[in-house]
Design a protein around this motif. Structure first.
Motif, PDB file in Angstrom:
ATOM      1  N   TYR A  78      -4.204   7.531   5.440  1.00 40.75           N
ATOM      2  CA  TYR A  78      -2.995   6.462   5.293  1.00 40.75           C
ATOM      3  C   TYR A  78      -1.994   7.248   4.370  1.00 40.75           C
ATOM      4  O   TYR A  78      -2.188   7.939   3.468  1.00 40.75           O
ATOM      5  CB  TYR A  78      -3.583   5.348   4.458  1.00 40.75           C
ATOM      6  CG  TYR A  78      -2.377   4.071   4.708  1.00 40.75           C
ATOM      7  CD1 TYR A  78      -2.565   3.301   5.735  1.00 40.75           C
ATOM      8  CD2 TYR A  78      -1.687   3.978   3.716  1.00 40.75           C
ATOM      9  CE1 TYR A  78      -1.734   2.303   5.812  1.00 40.75           C
ATOM     10  CE2 TYR A  78      -0.538   2.896   3.740  1.00 40.75           C
ATOM     11  CZ  TYR A  78      -0.837   2.105   4.921  1.00 40.75           C
ATOM     12  OH  TYR A  78       0.270   1.220   4.967  1.00 40.75           O
TER      13      TYR A  78
ATOM     14  N   GLN B  47      -2.435 -12.703   7.750  1.00 36.45           N
ATOM     15  CA  GLN B  47      -2.797 -12.197   6.502  1.00 36.45           C
ATOM     16  C   GLN B  47      -2.352 -13.388   5.379  1.00 36.45           C
ATOM     17  O   GLN B  47      -3.063 -13.740   4.497  1.00 36.45           O
ATOM     18  CB  GLN B  47      -2.183 -10.912   5.983  1.00 36.45           C
ATOM     19  CG  GLN B  47      -2.523 -10.570   4.524  1.00 36.45           C
ATOM     20  CD  GLN B  47      -1.906  -9.170   4.482  1.00 36.45           C
ATOM     21  OE1 GLN B  47      -2.942  -8.385   4.383  1.00 36.45           O
ATOM     22  NE2 GLN B  47      -0.889  -8.909   4.221  1.00 36.45           N
TER      23      GLN B  47
ATOM     24  N   GLY C  14      11.181  -2.589   5.512  1.00 37.59           N
ATOM     25  CA  GLY C  14      10.592  -3.782   5.518  1.00 37.59           C
ATOM     26  C   GLY C  14      10.003  -4.407   4.207  1.00 37.59           C
ATOM     27  O   GLY C  14      10.226  -5.563   3.775  1.00 37.59           O
ATOM     28  N   HIS C  15       9.197  -3.485   3.724  1.00 39.90           N
ATOM     29  CA  HIS C  15       8.777  -3.609   2.152  1.00 39.90           C
ATOM     30  C   HIS C  15       9.761  -3.798   1.163  1.00 39.90           C
ATOM     31  O   HIS C  15      10.010  -4.966   0.350  1.00 39.90           O
ATOM     32  CB  HIS C  15       8.116  -2.256   1.414  1.00 39.90           C
ATOM     33  CG  HIS C  15       6.855  -2.013   2.278  1.00 39.90           C
ATOM     34  ND1 HIS C  15       6.754  -0.948   2.923  1.00 39.90           N
ATOM     35  CD2 HIS C  15       5.614  -2.651   2.412  1.00 39.90           C
ATOM     36  CE1 HIS C  15       5.744  -0.931   3.834  1.00 39.90           C
ATOM     37  NE2 HIS C  15       5.130  -1.685   3.224  1.00 39.90           N
TER      38      HIS C  15
ATOM     39  N   MET D  82       0.932  -1.209   0.030  1.00 41.89           N
ATOM     40  CA  MET D  82      -0.140  -0.031  -0.019  1.00 41.89           C
ATOM     41  C   MET D  82       0.884   1.148   0.149  1.00 41.89           C
ATOM     42  O   MET D  82       0.434   2.415   0.203  1.00 41.89           O
ATOM     43  CB  MET D  82      -0.878   0.118   1.304  1.00 41.89           C
ATOM     44  CG  MET D  82      -1.760  -1.232   1.314  1.00 41.89           C
ATOM     45  SD  MET D  82      -3.354  -1.012   2.108  1.00 41.89           S
ATOM     46  CE  MET D  82      -2.795  -1.028   3.812  1.00 41.89           C
ATOM     47  N   GLY D  83       2.058   1.087  -0.342  1.00 43.04           N
ATOM     48  CA  GLY D  83       3.040   2.269  -0.589  1.00 43.04           C
ATOM     49  C   GLY D  83       3.659   2.746   1.044  1.00 43.04           C
ATOM     50  O   GLY D  83       3.680   2.156   1.785  1.00 43.04           O
TER      51      GLY D  83
ATOM     52  N   ALA E 111       9.064  -3.776  15.089  1.00 47.10           N
ATOM     53  CA  ALA E 111       8.714  -3.943  13.793  1.00 47.10           C
ATOM     54  C   ALA E 111       8.500  -2.686  13.032  1.00 47.10           C
ATOM     55  O   ALA E 111       7.454  -2.198  13.413  1.00 47.10           O
ATOM     56  CB  ALA E 111       7.548  -5.211  13.891  1.00 47.10           C
ATOM     57  N   LEU E 112       9.063  -2.788  11.815  1.00 38.29           N
ATOM     58  CA  LEU E 112       8.701  -1.559  10.910  1.00 38.29           C
ATOM     59  C   LEU E 112       7.323  -1.588  10.465  1.00 38.29           C
ATOM     60  O   LEU E 112       6.827  -2.887  10.046  1.00 38.29           O
ATOM     61  CB  LEU E 112       9.696  -1.679   9.740  1.00 38.29           C
ATOM     62  CG  LEU E 112      11.073  -1.488   9.963  1.00 38.29           C
ATOM     63  CD1 LEU E 112      11.914  -1.737   8.568  1.00 38.29           C
ATOM     64  CD2 LEU E 112      11.629  -0.368  10.616  1.00 38.29           C
TER      65      LEU E 112
ATOM     66  N   PRO F 156      10.706 -13.003   6.485  1.00 33.74           N
ATOM     67  CA  PRO F 156      10.581 -12.568   7.964  1.00 33.74           C
ATOM     68  C   PRO F 156      10.342 -11.182   8.125  1.00 33.74           C
ATOM     69  O   PRO F 156      10.487 -10.240   7.301  1.00 33.74           O
ATOM     70  CB  PRO F 156      12.047 -13.102   8.541  1.00 33.74           C
ATOM     71  CG  PRO F 156      12.983 -13.188   6.745  1.00 33.74           C
ATOM     72  CD  PRO F 156      11.848 -13.552   6.018  1.00 33.74           C
ATOM     73  N   ILE F 157      10.201 -10.906   9.475  1.00 38.75           N
ATOM     74  CA  ILE F 157       9.909  -9.559  10.009  1.00 38.75           C
ATOM     75  C   ILE F 157      11.090  -8.642   9.963  1.00 38.75           C
ATOM     76  O   ILE F 157      12.045  -9.043  10.525  1.00 38.75           O
ATOM     77  CB  ILE F 157       9.115  -9.398  11.162  1.00 38.75           C
ATOM     78  CG1 ILE F 157       7.870 -10.454  11.188  1.00 38.75           C
ATOM     79  CG2 ILE F 157       8.838  -8.046  11.722  1.00 38.75           C
ATOM     80  CD1 ILE F 157       7.197 -10.302  12.603  1.00 38.75           C
TER      81      ILE F 157
ATOM     82  N   LYS G 202       5.071 -10.212   9.213  1.00 39.56           N
ATOM     83  CA  LYS G 202       4.468  -9.106  10.278  1.00 39.56           C
ATOM     84  C   LYS G 202       2.959  -9.286  10.100  1.00 39.56           C
ATOM     85  O   LYS G 202       2.435  -8.998  11.200  1.00 39.56           O
ATOM     86  CB  LYS G 202       5.054  -7.833   9.729  1.00 39.56           C
ATOM     87  CG  LYS G 202       3.942  -6.716  10.171  1.00 39.56           C
ATOM     88  CD  LYS G 202       4.776  -5.785  11.005  1.00 39.56           C
ATOM     89  CE  LYS G 202       3.986  -4.616  11.486  1.00 39.56           C
ATOM     90  NZ  LYS G 202       3.067  -4.376  10.503  1.00 39.56           N
ATOM     91  N   ASP G 203       2.374  -9.294   8.931  1.00 32.73           N
ATOM     92  CA  ASP G 203       0.935  -9.676   8.896  1.00 32.73           C
ATOM     93  C   ASP G 203       0.730 -11.321   8.774  1.00 32.73           C
ATOM     94  O   ASP G 203       0.480 -11.650   7.860  1.00 32.73           O
ATOM     95  CB  ASP G 203       0.421  -8.896   7.702  1.00 32.73           C
ATOM     96  CG  ASP G 203       0.450  -7.363   7.899  1.00 32.73           C
ATOM     97  OD1 ASP G 203      -0.130  -6.876   8.475  1.00 32.73           O
ATOM     98  OD2 ASP G 203       1.650  -7.033   7.288  1.00 32.73           O
TER      99      ASP G 203
ATOM    100  N   HIS H 257       8.931   1.395   3.450  1.00 31.84           N
ATOM    101  CA  HIS H 257      10.026   1.168   4.375  1.00 31.84           C
ATOM    102  C   HIS H 257      10.995  -0.049   4.141  1.00 31.84           C
ATOM    103  O   HIS H 257      10.696  -0.894   3.184  1.00 31.84           O
ATOM    104  CB  HIS H 257       9.498   1.445   5.793  1.00 31.84           C
ATOM    105  CG  HIS H 257       8.685   0.207   6.165  1.00 31.84           C
ATOM    106  ND1 HIS H 257       8.568  -0.995   6.085  1.00 31.84           N
ATOM    107  CD2 HIS H 257       7.291   0.172   6.366  1.00 31.84           C
ATOM    108  CE1 HIS H 257       7.786  -1.724   6.415  1.00 31.84           C
ATOM    109  NE2 HIS H 257       6.710  -0.803   6.652  1.00 31.84           N
TER     110      HIS H 257
HETATM  111  P1  AMP Z   1       1.634  -3.087   3.616  1.00 28.27           P
HETATM  112  O1  AMP Z   1       1.846  -1.989   2.478  1.00 28.27           O
HETATM  113  O2  AMP Z   1       1.336  -2.424   4.875  1.00 28.27           O
HETATM  114  O3  AMP Z   1       0.148  -3.600   3.141  1.00 28.27           O
HETATM  115  O4  AMP Z   1       2.374  -4.126   3.427  1.00 28.27           O
HETATM  116  C1  AMP Z   1       2.980  -4.710   2.163  1.00 28.27           C
HETATM  117  C2  AMP Z   1       3.730  -5.957   2.601  1.00 28.27           C
HETATM  118  O5  AMP Z   1       4.684  -5.747   3.463  1.00 28.27           O
HETATM  119  C3  AMP Z   1       2.925  -6.966   3.162  1.00 28.27           C
HETATM  120  O6  AMP Z   1       3.172  -8.487   2.985  1.00 28.27           O
HETATM  121  C4  AMP Z   1       3.472  -6.858   4.531  1.00 28.27           C
HETATM  122  O7  AMP Z   1       3.561  -7.887   5.512  1.00 28.27           O
HETATM  123  C5  AMP Z   1       4.999  -6.575   4.483  1.00 28.27           C
HETATM  124  N1  AMP Z   1       5.439  -5.589   5.575  1.00 28.27           N
HETATM  125  C6  AMP Z   1       5.136  -4.715   6.064  1.00 28.27           C
HETATM  126  N2  AMP Z   1       6.013  -4.359   7.214  1.00 28.27           N
HETATM  127  C7  AMP Z   1       6.862  -5.304   7.179  1.00 28.27           C
HETATM  128  C8  AMP Z   1       8.142  -5.573   8.059  1.00 28.27           C
HETATM  129  N3  AMP Z   1       8.293  -4.907   9.014  1.00 28.27           N
HETATM  130  N4  AMP Z   1       8.811  -6.684   7.656  1.00 28.27           N
HETATM  131  C9  AMP Z   1       8.573  -7.800   6.798  1.00 28.27           C
HETATM  132  N5  AMP Z   1       7.353  -7.469   5.978  1.00 28.27           N
HETATM  133  C10 AMP Z   1       6.724  -6.334   6.330  1.00 28.27           C
END
Ligand code: AMP
Length: 282
Positions: free
Chosen positions: A71, A153, A36-37, A30-31, A183-184, A174-175, A149-150, A34
């Motif tokens: 958001y 999901q 993590g993405h 969803m943009g 967690a980011l 992994p997170i 992290k999710d 960071h």
């Molecule tokens: P989102 O943009 O929040 O929908 O996240 C997009 C993808 O990035 C999802 O698969 C999340 O699980 C993953 N994601 C978000 N935060 C992290 C993180 N800290 N570590 C690993 N993956 C992450």
């Protein structure tokens, strides 16, 4: 790297790639990207010839209008991070492009969606299934990358893929954490400096609970986590569930599963943070 807004254009580019025998990986986001993405993107780039990253704030998965409206939307900054990471196509459609008509599909996602986040965010997983299935039909990826992290999901997406019989491999990653363990998350930017200092208590407590778990019952570990975090007046555990990591169903005793995972949601002030931890098999 190409930024594509139209479904038709992306499909045309990708069918040309497929004709050349290229393997396609997809990272749905969803943009407000960071590290993590970016860890998902790097893995996707390493394992596929073509890496598609979708950036779309999906309205159907938000059960809170304020959350949707506030958001963060930072496409230019996101693209500046994606290009050096090796992304091939950024897919950034408008809401009208993704939903020319309302998506009325109702998924029956079964037991994996009926616990934890499911009842607390009504319609959330249905919206996730709607958007991710649409992305899978558009991109037809060989592999799709999701963050642990999710955690719940991923189980929901695996269930949807199974029900629809889609030929895509789901890869869990992994997170990624800050140095202090938090967690980011795109939502971390909403924490005040004071709450930002407190938020690592969640990951710290989960980690401590893993070290203590041998010799403790499931309930004792559960209570330790909830009580430790709730001791801080700015933190409130919404739920902590120790579940079977495949079925998402709560366990009563360690021998109920080979794959125990603790999933937590905590309000830190008014910011809802999620995290999880894997326990050793006992
Ligand atoms: P989102 O943009 O929040 O929908 O996240 C997009 C993808 O990035 C999802 O698969 C999340 O699980 C993953 N994601 C978000 N935060 C992290 C993180 N800290 N570590 C690993 N993956 C992450």
């Amino acid at each position: 790297m190409k930024v594509v807004n139209r479904i038709e254009d992306l499909k045309r580019f990708l069918s040309q790639e497929r004709e050349k025998g290229k393997h396609i990986g997809l990272v749905p986001t969803m943009g407000a990207l960071h590290a993590g993405h970016l860890s998902l993107v790097k893995r996707c780039v390493a394992e596929n010839d073509i890496c598609v990253v979708s950036v779309f704030v999906n309205p159907t998965q938000f059960n809170d209008k304020h959350d949707l409206e506030t958001y963060p939307r930072t496409l230019d900054k996101d693209c500046a991070l994606l290009e050096p990471a090796g992304c091939t196509y950024v897919f950034a459609p408008s809401v009208e492009e993704m939903y020319p008509e309302p998506d009325t599909r109702v998924f029956d996602l079964g037991p994996v969606a009926s616990v934890m986040e499911g009842p607390r965010r009504p319609g959330h997983f249905n919206g996730v299934a709607q958007v991710v299935s649409k992305l899978f039909y558009i991109v037809e990826p060989d592999r799709a990358y999701f963050g642990e992290k999710d955690f719940q999901q991923i189980a929901v997406i695996r269930e949807m893929v199974k029900q629809l019989g889609l030929p895509v491999q789901i890869v869990d990653c992994p997170i990624c954490r800050e140095e202090d363990g938090l967690a980011l998350s795109s939502r971390n930017t909403r924490l005040s400096p004071e709450l930002r200092k407190k938020a690592p208590l969640i990951a710290k407590t989960l980690k401590e609970s893993v070290a203590k778990a041998a010799g403790m019952s499931v309930k004792e570990v559960h209570d330790f986590v909830v009580n430790t975090i709730n001791q801080d007046p700015d933190m409130e555990v919404e739920y902590y569930e120790i579940v079977d990591g495949n079925t998402m169903q709560p366990i009563q005793k360690w021998s109920d599963t080979d794959y125990p995972v603790g999933c937590i949601t905590v309000y830190c002030g008014d910011v809802r943070l999620i995290d999880n931890v894997k326990y050793n098999k006992q």
